[in-house]
Write a protein that holds these residues in place. Structure first.
Motif, PDB file in Angstrom:
ATOM      1  N   VAL A  53       0.840  -1.193   0.000  1.00 55.98           N
ATOM      2  CA  VAL A  53       0.000   0.000   0.000  1.00 55.98           C
ATOM      3  C   VAL A  53       0.878   1.246   0.000  1.00 55.98           C
ATOM      4  O   VAL A  53       0.631   2.203  -0.741  1.00 55.98           O
ATOM      5  N   LYS A  54       1.900   1.238   0.815  1.00 58.15           N
ATOM      6  CA  LYS A  54       2.818   2.382   0.928  1.00 58.15           C
ATOM      7  C   LYS A  54       3.425   2.740  -0.426  1.00 58.15           C
ATOM      8  O   LYS A  54       3.607   3.922  -0.749  1.00 58.15           O
ATOM      9  N   ASP A  57       0.805   3.906  -6.167  1.00 57.28           N
ATOM     10  CA  ASP A  57       0.410   5.266  -6.543  1.00 57.28           C
ATOM     11  C   ASP A  57      -1.080   5.489  -6.320  1.00 57.28           C
ATOM     12  O   ASP A  57      -1.512   6.572  -5.939  1.00 57.28           O
ATOM     13  N   THR A  58      -1.864   4.466  -6.599  1.00 58.38           N
ATOM     14  CA  THR A  58      -3.320   4.534  -6.514  1.00 58.38           C
ATOM     15  C   THR A  58      -3.811   3.320  -5.750  1.00 58.38           C
ATOM     16  O   THR A  58      -3.292   2.216  -5.919  1.00 58.38           O
ATOM     17  N   LEU A  59      -4.833   3.535  -4.909  1.00 60.21           N
ATOM     18  CA  LEU A  59      -5.425   2.445  -4.147  1.00 60.21           C
ATOM     19  C   LEU A  59      -6.896   2.316  -4.516  1.00 60.21           C
ATOM     20  O   LEU A  59      -7.597   3.327  -4.592  1.00 60.21           O
ATOM     21  N   VAL A  60      -7.337   1.106  -4.744  1.00 60.48           N
ATOM     22  CA  VAL A  60      -8.750   0.831  -4.940  1.00 60.48           C
ATOM     23  C   VAL A  60      -9.137  -0.230  -3.911  1.00 60.48           C
ATOM     24  O   VAL A  60      -8.661  -1.368  -3.984  1.00 60.48           O
ATOM     25  N   PHE A  61      -9.940   0.155  -2.950  1.00 62.89           N
ATOM     26  CA  PHE A  61     -10.434  -0.781  -1.950  1.00 62.89           C
ATOM     27  C   PHE A  61     -11.782  -1.305  -2.426  1.00 62.89           C
ATOM     28  O   PHE A  61     -12.634  -0.519  -2.851  1.00 62.89           O
ATOM     29  N   ALA A  62     -11.960  -2.605  -2.359  1.00 64.36           N
ATOM     30  CA  ALA A  62     -13.231  -3.213  -2.759  1.00 64.36           C
ATOM     31  C   ALA A  62     -13.781  -3.979  -1.563  1.00 64.36           C
ATOM     32  O   ALA A  62     -13.039  -4.686  -0.878  1.00 64.36           O
ATOM     33  N   THR A  63     -15.077  -3.821  -1.330  1.00 65.15           N
ATOM     34  CA  THR A  63     -15.680  -4.476  -0.178  1.00 65.15           C
ATOM     35  C   THR A  63     -17.144  -4.783  -0.413  1.00 65.15           C
ATOM     36  O   THR A  63     -17.847  -3.995  -1.053  1.00 65.15           O
ATOM     37  N   PRO A  64     -17.593  -5.903   0.103  1.00 63.45           N
ATOM     38  CA  PRO A  64     -19.036  -6.084   0.186  1.00 63.45           C
ATOM     39  C   PRO A  64     -19.552  -5.199   1.317  1.00 63.45           C
ATOM     40  O   PRO A  64     -18.811  -4.882   2.251  1.00 63.45           O
ATOM     41  N   TYR A  89       4.670   7.713   2.196  1.00 63.28           N
ATOM     42  CA  TYR A  89       3.808   6.886   1.348  1.00 63.28           C
ATOM     43  C   TYR A  89       3.657   7.530  -0.031  1.00 63.28           C
ATOM     44  O   TYR A  89       3.726   8.748  -0.179  1.00 63.28           O
ATOM     45  N   LYS A  90       3.445   6.696  -1.048  1.00 65.90           N
ATOM     46  CA  LYS A  90       3.335   7.180  -2.432  1.00 65.90           C
ATOM     47  C   LYS A  90       1.899   7.423  -2.884  1.00 65.90           C
ATOM     48  O   LYS A  90       1.678   8.198  -3.806  1.00 65.90           O
ATOM     49  N   PHE A  91       0.935   6.734  -2.282  1.00 66.21           N
ATOM     50  CA  PHE A  91      -0.425   6.806  -2.809  1.00 66.21           C
ATOM     51  C   PHE A  91      -0.994   8.220  -2.700  1.00 66.21           C
ATOM     52  O   PHE A  91      -0.771   8.927  -1.737  1.00 66.21           O
ATOM     53  N   ARG A  92      -1.701   8.606  -3.757  1.00 63.65           N
ATOM     54  CA  ARG A  92      -2.327   9.928  -3.810  1.00 63.65           C
ATOM     55  C   ARG A  92      -3.833   9.831  -4.040  1.00 63.65           C
ATOM     56  O   ARG A  92      -4.590  10.622  -3.521  1.00 63.65           O
ATOM     57  N   LYS A 124      -1.374  13.884   1.876  1.00 65.05           N
ATOM     58  CA  LYS A 124      -0.985  13.897   0.460  1.00 65.05           C
ATOM     59  C   LYS A 124      -1.949  13.100  -0.411  1.00 65.05           C
ATOM     60  O   LYS A 124      -1.794  13.052  -1.622  1.00 65.05           O
ATOM     61  N   ALA A 125      -2.936  12.461   0.214  1.00 68.51           N
ATOM     62  CA  ALA A 125      -3.868  11.605  -0.528  1.00 68.51           C
ATOM     63  C   ALA A 125      -5.253  12.228  -0.548  1.00 68.51           C
ATOM     64  O   ALA A 125      -5.575  13.097   0.260  1.00 68.51           O
TER      65      ALA A 125
END
Length: 160
Positions: A53-54, A57-64, A89-92, A124-125
């Motif tokens: 995660v750290k 660049d991009t995070l997509v969380f998926a959840t029911p 961390y890199k994710f924005r 930063k995100a």
């Protein structure tokens, strides 16, 4: 999620899918040692996931959606990502994809709010967007939902 991953790859993203199914992720014990060391004192699967995660660049969380909230596994993971707070961390951009048997517009609100609260802690995100696909109650049912598949396609194309 498979469709979203495929589209994200097609538009040039490197994609790594991490499922929490079968992962050992213990509860945060609130010791805050990670704020000094940037490492969690609990040695389980969350440590490896946090590193990925750290560096994303991009995070997509998926959840029911369970009882109008994100899954417990996802919430536990978010708590365990606390070592990232003081890190470089890199994710924005952070996104959410959610599904539920219920189809009303309000169904994902609390889950989205929970993820938004997590993102708000990372200056930063930004929480960039979400997609909710309701009316999905059985395994494999999503593959028969043409409108939802098209929405996932567009969502994947728009990822930053």
């Amino acid at each position: 999620m498979k469709r979203l991953n495929k589209i994200a790859k097609a538009v040039g993203h490197d994609v790594e899918h991490i499922s929490l199914k079968g992962k050992k992720i213990g509860f945060c014990i609130g010791c805050l040692a990670c704020q000094k060391t940037q490492q969690c004192v609990i040695n389980d699967d969350a440590v490896e996931i946090a590193e990925k995660v750290k560096n994303a660049d991009t995070l997509v969380f998926a959840t029911p959606i369970y009882y109008y909230e994100m899954s417990g596994q996802m919430k536990t993971l978010l708590d365990r990502l606390n070592p990232l707070y003081p890190s470089d961390y890199k994710f924005r951009n952070v996104y959410m994809l959610s599904v539920a048997a219920e189809d009303e517009e309000f169904v994902p609100e609390k889950a989205v709010s929970g993820l938004q609260g997590w993102v708000d802690c990372f200056g930063k995100a930004e929480f960039t967007g979400s997609l909710f696909c309701g009316g999905i109650g059985d395994m494999g049912e999503a593959s028969k939902k043409t409108e939802e598949l098209n929405e996932a396609y567009e969502f994947g194309k728009a990822l930053k």
